[in-house]
Design a protein around this motif. Structure first.
Motif, PDB file in Angstrom:
ATOM      1  N   ASP A 338     -31.937 -16.458  18.731  1.00 33.37           N
ATOM      2  CA  ASP A 338     -32.058 -15.801  20.032  1.00 33.37           C
ATOM      3  C   ASP A 338     -33.513 -15.829  20.479  1.00 33.37           C
ATOM      4  OD1 ASP A 338     -29.580 -15.216  19.066  1.00 33.37           O
ATOM      5  OD2 ASP A 338     -29.598 -13.104  19.595  1.00 33.37           O
ATOM      6  N   SER A 339     -34.414 -15.540  19.530  1.00 33.57           N
ATOM      7  CA  SER A 339     -35.849 -15.565  19.813  1.00 33.57           C
ATOM      8  C   SER A 339     -36.574 -15.840  18.509  1.00 33.57           C
ATOM      9  CB  SER A 339     -36.302 -14.222  20.403  1.00 33.57           C
ATOM     10  OG  SER A 339     -36.078 -13.163  19.476  1.00 33.57           O
ATOM     11  N   GLY A 340     -37.864 -16.130  18.603  1.00 31.71           N
ATOM     12  CA  GLY A 340     -38.631 -16.469  17.420  1.00 31.71           C
ATOM     13  C   GLY A 340     -38.627 -17.966  17.171  1.00 31.71           C
ATOM     14  N   ARG A 341     -39.179 -18.354  16.023  1.00 28.01           N
ATOM     15  CA  ARG A 341     -39.371 -19.776  15.744  1.00 28.01           C
ATOM     16  C   ARG A 341     -38.943 -20.103  14.323  1.00 28.01           C
ATOM     17  NH1 ARG A 341     -44.285 -23.507  15.758  1.00 28.01           N
ATOM     18  NH2 ARG A 341     -45.319 -21.861  14.578  1.00 28.01           N
ATOM     19  N   VAL A 342     -38.275 -21.247  14.163  1.00 26.17           N
ATOM     20  CA  VAL A 342     -37.926 -21.771  12.843  1.00 26.17           C
ATOM     21  C   VAL A 342     -38.710 -23.054  12.625  1.00 26.17           C
ATOM     22  CG1 VAL A 342     -36.093 -22.620  11.332  1.00 26.17           C
ATOM     23  CG2 VAL A 342     -35.603 -20.789  12.964  1.00 26.17           C
ATOM     24  N   VAL A 343     -39.658 -23.021  11.679  1.00 25.94           N
ATOM     25  CA  VAL A 343     -40.500 -24.186  11.391  1.00 25.94           C
ATOM     26  C   VAL A 343     -39.923 -24.888  10.167  1.00 25.94           C
ATOM     27  CG1 VAL A 343     -42.801 -24.990  10.799  1.00 25.94           C
ATOM     28  CG2 VAL A 343     -42.521 -23.011  12.313  1.00 25.94           C
ATOM     29  N   ARG A 344     -39.610 -26.148  10.339  1.00 27.15           N
ATOM     30  CA  ARG A 344     -39.025 -26.941   9.246  1.00 27.15           C
ATOM     31  C   ARG A 344     -40.030 -27.991   8.812  1.00 27.15           C
ATOM     32  NH1 ARG A 344     -33.178 -30.042   9.706  1.00 27.15           N
ATOM     33  NH2 ARG A 344     -33.525 -31.634   8.127  1.00 27.15           N
ATOM     34  N   GLY A 345     -40.240 -28.085   7.490  1.00 28.31           N
ATOM     35  CA  GLY A 345     -41.203 -29.035   6.955  1.00 28.31           C
ATOM     36  C   GLY A 345     -40.875 -30.473   7.331  1.00 28.31           C
ATOM     37  N   LYS A 346     -41.919 -31.276   7.537  1.00 26.35           N
ATOM     38  CA  LYS A 346     -41.718 -32.661   7.969  1.00 26.35           C
ATOM     39  C   LYS A 346     -41.024 -33.510   6.906  1.00 26.35           C
ATOM     40  CE  LYS A 346     -45.711 -32.684  11.102  1.00 26.35           C
ATOM     41  NZ  LYS A 346     -47.022 -33.311  11.414  1.00 26.35           N
ATOM     42  N   THR A 347     -41.165 -33.141   5.648  1.00 27.29           N
ATOM     43  CA  THR A 347     -40.596 -33.960   4.569  1.00 27.29           C
ATOM     44  C   THR A 347     -39.227 -33.477   4.116  1.00 27.29           C
ATOM     45  OG1 THR A 347     -41.742 -32.608   2.918  1.00 27.29           O
ATOM     46  CG2 THR A 347     -42.878 -34.573   3.705  1.00 27.29           C
ATOM     47  N   VAL A 348     -38.672 -32.482   4.782  1.00 29.44           N
ATOM     48  CA  VAL A 348     -37.374 -31.930   4.362  1.00 29.44           C
ATOM     49  C   VAL A 348     -36.271 -32.971   4.543  1.00 29.44           C
ATOM     50  CG1 VAL A 348     -35.567 -30.278   4.980  1.00 29.44           C
ATOM     51  CG2 VAL A 348     -37.921 -29.507   4.737  1.00 29.44           C
ATOM     52  N   ARG A 349     -35.552 -33.212   3.451  1.00 33.43           N
ATOM     53  CA  ARG A 349     -34.362 -34.083   3.491  1.00 33.43           C
ATOM     54  C   ARG A 349     -33.176 -33.200   3.105  1.00 33.43           C
ATOM     55  NH1 ARG A 349     -33.218 -39.570   3.305  1.00 33.43           N
ATOM     56  NH2 ARG A 349     -31.312 -40.134   2.199  1.00 33.43           N
ATOM     57  N   LEU A 350     -32.412 -32.805   4.099  1.00 30.13           N
ATOM     58  CA  LEU A 350     -31.444 -31.717   3.955  1.00 30.13           C
ATOM     59  C   LEU A 350     -30.048 -32.228   3.628  1.00 30.13           C
ATOM     60  CD1 LEU A 350     -30.767 -28.637   4.380  1.00 30.13           C
ATOM     61  CD2 LEU A 350     -30.246 -29.243   6.754  1.00 30.13           C
ATOM     62  N   ALA A 351     -29.356 -31.469   2.751  1.00 31.15           N
ATOM     63  CA  ALA A 351     -27.921 -31.661   2.531  1.00 31.15           C
ATOM     64  C   ALA A 351     -27.268 -30.294   2.675  1.00 31.15           C
ATOM     65  CB  ALA A 351     -27.644 -32.245   1.159  1.00 31.15           C
ATOM     66  N   TYR A 352     -26.249 -30.214   3.528  1.00 30.58           N
ATOM     67  CA  TYR A 352     -25.603 -28.929   3.833  1.00 30.58           C
ATOM     68  C   TYR A 352     -24.118 -29.035   3.518  1.00 30.58           C
ATOM     69  CZ  TYR A 352     -23.740 -25.097   6.738  1.00 30.58           C
ATOM     70  OH  TYR A 352     -23.067 -23.987   7.177  1.00 30.58           O
ATOM     71  N   LEU A 353     -23.671 -28.252   2.544  1.00 28.40           N
ATOM     72  CA  LEU A 353     -22.257 -28.177   2.204  1.00 28.40           C
ATOM     73  C   LEU A 353     -21.664 -26.963   2.909  1.00 28.40           C
ATOM     74  CD1 LEU A 353     -19.924 -29.288   0.304  1.00 28.40           C
ATOM     75  CD2 LEU A 353     -20.530 -27.392  -1.194  1.00 28.40           C
ATOM     76  N   SER A 354     -20.881 -27.201   3.940  1.00 24.88           N
ATOM     77  CA  SER A 354     -20.271 -26.098   4.677  1.00 24.88           C
ATOM     78  C   SER A 354     -18.922 -25.765   4.051  1.00 24.88           C
ATOM     79  CB  SER A 354     -20.082 -26.484   6.152  1.00 24.88           C
ATOM     80  OG  SER A 354     -19.128 -27.526   6.269  1.00 24.88           O
ATOM     81  N   GLN A 355     -18.349 -24.625   4.473  1.00 28.16           N
ATOM     82  CA  GLN A 355     -17.010 -24.261   3.987  1.00 28.16           C
ATOM     83  C   GLN A 355     -15.967 -25.213   4.549  1.00 28.16           C
ATOM     84  OE1 GLN A 355     -15.774 -20.152   3.665  1.00 28.16           O
ATOM     85  NE2 GLN A 355     -17.843 -19.455   4.103  1.00 28.16           N
ATOM     86  N   GLU A 356     -16.195 -25.664   5.774  1.00 24.20           N
ATOM     87  CA  GLU A 356     -15.290 -26.639   6.377  1.00 24.20           C
ATOM     88  C   GLU A 356     -15.803 -28.024   6.003  1.00 24.20           C
ATOM     89  OE1 GLU A 356     -12.583 -25.682   7.827  1.00 24.20           O
ATOM     90  OE2 GLU A 356     -13.147 -23.576   7.641  1.00 24.20           O
ATOM     91  N   LEU A 357     -15.205 -28.634   4.991  1.00 23.77           N
ATOM     92  CA  LEU A 357     -15.700 -29.906   4.488  1.00 23.77           C
ATOM     93  C   LEU A 357     -15.518 -31.013   5.514  1.00 23.77           C
ATOM     94  CD1 LEU A 357     -14.382 -29.840   0.819  1.00 23.77           C
ATOM     95  CD2 LEU A 357     -16.664 -29.343   1.639  1.00 23.77           C
ATOM     96  N   ALA A 358     -16.515 -31.899   5.569  1.00 23.59           N
ATOM     97  CA  ALA A 358     -16.432 -33.043   6.469  1.00 23.59           C
ATOM     98  C   ALA A 358     -15.244 -33.918   6.078  1.00 23.59           C
ATOM     99  CB  ALA A 358     -17.731 -33.851   6.401  1.00 23.59           C
ATOM    100  N   GLU A 359     -14.635 -34.523   7.068  1.00 24.30           N
ATOM    101  CA  GLU A 359     -13.466 -35.357   6.803  1.00 24.30           C
ATOM    102  C   GLU A 359     -13.872 -36.610   6.035  1.00 24.30           C
ATOM    103  OE1 GLU A 359     -10.123 -35.153   7.271  1.00 24.30           O
ATOM    104  OE2 GLU A 359     -10.564 -33.050   7.645  1.00 24.30           O
ATOM    105  N   LEU A 360     -13.061 -36.952   5.045  1.00 28.87           N
ATOM    106  CA  LEU A 360     -13.254 -38.170   4.278  1.00 28.87           C
ATOM    107  C   LEU A 360     -12.171 -39.158   4.693  1.00 28.87           C
ATOM    108  CD1 LEU A 360     -13.734 -36.399   0.840  1.00 28.87           C
ATOM    109  CD2 LEU A 360     -15.548 -37.496   2.148  1.00 28.87           C
ATOM    110  N   ASP A 361     -12.465 -40.445   4.555  1.00 28.90           N
ATOM    111  CA  ASP A 361     -11.487 -41.479   4.884  1.00 28.90           C
ATOM    112  C   ASP A 361     -10.350 -41.420   3.871  1.00 28.90           C
ATOM    113  OD1 ASP A 361     -10.015 -43.701   5.433  1.00 28.90           O
ATOM    114  OD2 ASP A 361     -11.684 -45.113   5.417  1.00 28.90           O
TER     115      ASP A 361
END
Length: 607
Positions: A338-361
């Motif tokens: 809503d307000s404020g700032r989120v600073v993310r490092g330039k070298t961040v290589r992110l992996a996010y496992l959500s509860q709703e898994l991405a569809e696989l073939d």
């Protein structure tokens, strides 16, 4: 007296028997945890115990008039009936309302569910709680539970463990929640290759005994042995309660772990993580965040400043709906504050496992789905092939060539986690990674994460997993802050318990404030005595004092917030942390005293 006896029971689906010539019994007062691989026969065993399944051969005997309650994995509830009709089973209101046990079950499992609501529109988690409440309300000699902790948060799991221990009946439970097994069970059954191996004690005792048996048998699987020894070493370094239950000699187990190093070399991992990530991973600067978007939905963060550094391993705790997933999505860049700032490092290589898994073939094969991400990956000091990692997470031999459409939910979960790890991230955000994973796979996943150098934030209701993989815990307690928990889950539960009392006082104070406001309006400019019994002058003075106390409460809240932030920054300095904790307790004591004074004055004004 045995409530249920199995004699030479055999049951098979297809060519391989899930139970083969199994003989065992459940006695009065037994509390038994059933463990084993997914698909290994755990649910089959308890279904036979409950009389829901008939074996192909052998005999199942139930004690005469034995009352057996069974919670299956699938909740088959009549959608047209109300919650109250299902749970209370026709009991009159005065009957159940006067029963403290039933009131406790309803308050703990269905606090936000209307008893007059129809079951049909309820969510899966609410239906699960209804089914569990219906079972626990009844009187039983034996309660059989299949994955009872599914859809429950940490508080509800803690309550359920205490409730089952307090009951006098026998309990047989299938669960992958290892903390729950240790808290509830005094015996453990492992279902493996059609047989049932029996151990005294809960999960900790089972791990120790299994390692002892393996040592005496001189098992050839060296890697599996190392993993078991590592697990034992962590158990022995953990809370003492974990090893209070074993009823057998553990000198041999002590010898196994005498020279075992800690599960993680934290210093080395931090050095690796710093080299890969630099100094900045995530900085939250005065962030305000609501779960439903700017200004809508529950408040998650209010003017919050927080730093996530290289190598940090954070367990994120909070009740369902507190905003844990929303916070992960904020870090993943899927939602904006809503307000404020989120600073993310330039070298961040992110992996996010959500509860709703991405569809696989669905037409792709398991090994191909992993190798298309990467064929090799380095975890710690060792390089692994895609096939080797698949084997570690339970895809052995021909299972690596199965089509994805033929996989179970748990197998898809494992595959998705592995694909994330193969992408070689340096920041992992895991939302309920333990869902549908069996204990053996959880052990392997924990061991993989031990050697993974990066920053980790994990949300899980699996208390054992949180304590195992995270170095620190933070909580969303509904006050808009990220609260550091030096005492881990135990401190969280204690804070939640005390917070309930504070909430009750605040509600009472709000009612008193409304009464005071109404009294002031009625008084108007009159100089006669007010309805509260105070003169107009006394009323004005009391209202001034009330305003002064409110300002004092605001200042104390600000001081408390600053202390929480200081504790988060001083997480590695235990001396400083102890000093700040003492200051925090003093501030909280002052705030409680001021709240009490405010409440008394508000009641006085309200008459």
């Amino acid at each position: 007296m045995n409530l249920v006896n199995l004699e030479s029971v055999t049951l098979a689906y297809g060519p391989k028997p899930l139970l083969h010539e199994v003989s065992l019994g459940v006695a009065e007062g037994d509390r038994i945890g059933v463990v084993g691989r997914n698909g290994g026969g755990k649910t089959t065993l308890i279904s036979v115990l409950a009389g829901v399944l008939r074996p192909d051969s052998g005999r199942v005997t139930h004690a005469r008039d034995a009352r057996i309650g069974f919670l299956a994995q699938r909740d088959e509830l009549d959608p047209d009936r109300t919650v109250g009709e299902l749970v209370l089973d026709g009991r009159a209101e005065h009957e159940w309302a006067g029963d403290a046990r039933i009131r406790d079950i309803l308050a703990s499992l269905l606090p936000d569910v209307d008893l007059s609501a129809q079951v049909g529109p309820l969510s899966g988690g609410e239906r699960r709680r209804v089914a569990l409440a219906r079972l626990l309300v009844g009187e039983h000699d034996l309660i059989i539970l299949d994955e009872p902790t599914n859809h429950l948060d940490i508080e509800a799991i803690d309550w359920l463990a205490r409730h089952l221990v307090a009951r006098r009946c026998a309990v047989v439970v299938v669960t992958h929640d290892r903390w729950f097994l240790d808290a509830v069970c005094t015996r453990t059954w492992e279902v493996v290759d059609g047989d049932v191996h029996r151990y005294e004690g809960g999960y900790a005792a089972y791990v120790l005994a299994k390692a002892e048996r393996a040592r005496l048998a001189a098992a050839a699987e060296e890697r599996r042995q190392n993993l078991l020894r590592k697990e034992i070493a962590w158990l022995r370094r953990g809370p003492p309660a974990r090893t209070s239950k074993p009823k057998f000699r553990i000198e041999a187990a002590q010898a196994l772990i005498a020279n075992e190093p800690p599960p993680r070399d934290t210093v080395e991992l931090m050095a690796f993580a710093s080299a890969r990530l630099g100094k900045t991973v995530y900085d939250l600067e005065r962030v305000t965040l609501h779960a439903g978007g700017p200004g809508t939905g529950p408040l998650v963060l209010r003017d919050c400043t927080w730093q996530l550094g290289p190598g940090d391993r954070i367990g994120l705790i909070g009740v369902n709906g507190s905003g844990k997933t929303t916070l992960l999505r904020l870090l993943a860049g899927e939602v904006a504050p809503d307000s404020g700032r989120v600073v993310r490092g330039k070298t961040v290589r992110l992996a996010y496992l959500s509860q709703e898994l991405a569809e696989l073939d669905p037409n792709q094969r398991v090994l191909t789905a992993v190798e298309e991400i990467r064929k090799y990956v380095r975890v710690g000091k060792r390089e692994w092939t895609a096939s080797q990692l698949l084997e570690r997470l339970g895809f052995r031999g021909e299972a690596q060539w199965k089509l994805i459409r033929d996989l179970s939910g748990g197998e898809r979960r494992r595959l998705q986690i592995l694909r994330l790890l193969m992408d070689d991230p340096n920041v992992l955000l895991l939302d309920e990674p333990t869902n549908d994973l069996d204990i053996e796979t959880l052990n392997e996943l924990e061991d993989l994460l031990d050697g993974w150098a990066g920053t980790l934030v994990v949300v899980s209701h699996d208390r054992y997993f949180l304590e195992r993989v995270a170095d620190r815990c933070v909580a969303l307690l509904g006050d808009g802050r990220l609260s550091l928990l030096p005492g881990g889950v135990d401190e969280y539960l204690a804070r939640r318990a005390s917070g309930t009392a504070v909430t009750a006082r605040a509600a009472e104070a709000a009612r008193a404030a409304r009464q005071a406001e109404a009294a002031a309006k009625e008084a108007g400019q009159a100089k006669a005595a007010t309805p509260s019994g105070l003169s107009a002058k006394e009323l004005r003075e009391a209202q001034k004092e009330l305003a002064r106390l409110e300002r004092r409460l605001e200042r104390l809240a600000e001081q408390e917030s600053r202390l929480h932030e200081a504790m988060a920054e001083a997480a590695g300095d235990y001396t400083r942390l102890a000093e700040l904790d003492a200051e925090l307790k003093e501030i909280q004591a002052q705030r409680e005293a001021v709240e009490t004074e405010w409440l008394e004055l508000a009641e006085r004004i309200g008459g």
